[in-house]
Enzyme design. Sequence first.
Site, short mmCIF file in Angstrom:
data_model
loop_
_atom_site.label_atom_id
_atom_site.label_comp_id
_atom_site.label_asym_id
_atom_site.label_seq_id
_atom_site.Cartn_x
_atom_site.Cartn_y
_atom_site.Cartn_z
N LEU A 137 -37.16 -9.72 14.03
CA LEU A 137 -38.28 -9.95 13.99
C LEU A 137 -38.02 -12.09 13.45
O LEU A 137 -38.03 -12.39 12.56
CB LEU A 137 -39.48 -9.79 13.10
CG LEU A 137 -39.27 -7.85 13.25
CD1 LEU A 137 -40.53 -7.63 11.73
CD2 LEU A 137 -40.02 -8.12 14.49
N ASP A 138 -39.22 -13.01 14.35
CA ASP A 138 -39.13 -14.13 13.60
C ASP A 138 -39.50 -14.74 12.25
O ASP A 138 -40.72 -13.25 11.74
CB ASP A 138 -40.00 -15.25 15.00
CG ASP A 138 -39.92 -15.04 16.25
OD1 ASP A 138 -38.86 -14.74 16.19
OD2 ASP A 138 -40.76 -14.52 17.07
N LYS A 139 -39.74 -15.41 12.12
CA LYS A 139 -40.07 -15.74 10.55
C LYS A 139 -41.47 -15.12 10.30
O LYS A 139 -42.37 -14.88 8.93
CB LYS A 139 -39.84 -17.17 10.47
CG LYS A 139 -40.53 -17.61 8.71
CD LYS A 139 -40.64 -18.80 8.71
CE LYS A 139 -40.94 -19.31 7.28
NZ LYS A 139 -40.60 -20.99 7.30
N THR A 141 -43.71 -13.38 12.55
CA THR A 141 -44.09 -12.33 13.17
C THR A 141 -44.45 -11.21 11.57
O THR A 141 -43.32 -10.89 11.19
CB THR A 141 -42.89 -12.06 13.52
OG1 THR A 141 -43.43 -13.28 15.27
CG2 THR A 141 -43.33 -11.00 15.20
N ARG A 240 -43.77 -13.99 22.63
CA ARG A 240 -44.78 -15.48 22.54
C ARG A 240 -43.80 -16.25 23.47
O ARG A 240 -45.05 -17.42 24.83
CB ARG A 240 -44.20 -15.56 21.69
CG ARG A 240 -43.77 -15.13 19.91
CD ARG A 240 -43.36 -15.96 19.33
NE ARG A 240 -43.54 -17.53 18.68
CZ ARG A 240 -43.11 -18.29 17.85
NH1 ARG A 240 -42.14 -17.64 17.15
NH2 ARG A 240 -43.06 -19.26 17.36
#
Length: 315
Positions: A137-139, A141, A240
């Site tokens: 997961l993105d930082k 998110t 995104r």
Amino acid sequence: MVSEFNLQVQANSERLDRYLTQELPDLSRSRIQQLIEQGNVQLNGTVCTSKKINVKVGDRIYLEIPEAQPLELQAEAIALDILYEDDQIIILNKPAGLVVHPAPGHPDGTLVNALLAHCPNLPGIGGVQRPGIVHRLDKDTTGAIAIAKTDIAYQHLQAQLQAKTARREYLGVVYGAPKTESGTIDLPIGRHRQDRKKMAVVPIEEGGRNAVTHWQIKERLGNYTLIHFQLETGRTHQIRVHSAKIGHPIVGDSVYGSGRSVGVNLPGQALHAWKLKLQHPISGNLIEVTAPPPPTFLKLLEVLRRRSAVSVVND
């Protein structure tokens, strides 16, 4: 202990990585590709680092799997929000601001550092710098993320992701009001041509990879919309990039959106990995977890609902 395999090809026109994946089912295709790239495969006595080369009848292939290297990463006592755990897997509710694995600029303080403190046997599973990590997961998110605690679990979970049998569902708040109630975004994603830190919609012939996102409106909030996303593929920044491409970027996304203020102090994009469904690697049972959205996400919804109600009354 080093593992060695000596194989002789029995069929023509098969890519090296595909052939080895079929012959060695205990190894995932991504692991096979990693071993090829690292020079651990020889084709007819010569080191071969191309996964795409075709093998033919009579070719001799030697594969060596080196011993797992000791991690230089340090275990750190970082609190974890555990949604599910047994001896094979652990599923966490990741907070915003927590990087999943070490990378340039983030050598420590990551989810991996926290996992090493919680799971002492994790080193060596899935790679030196990313032990047990099968998806990320993105930082900024938040939400559900699964980590393998054994090699068997790692290979099984990776296979589920590749076969698209694992189901990942997200909640996101976007700018604007889509005209339809649901839809599918099928646009390939690759590295941005000018900004290498960003992803973008890139044609397949120019290096993009197939990316499919399904979406459905959960709640209309005036000039904002709460959307339920379901991933069919898992490209970097997929939701995104896709959301921005159709003109409805995720609220709070300073990279792909406008980044304009909505009156709520968000730690990042308003995107939350809400549900995760997968098959247990040993029992085969279906595991389904729901990650409660963080307080900032709920606060955003509360503020937007209030504004939307006021707007309706004034109209």
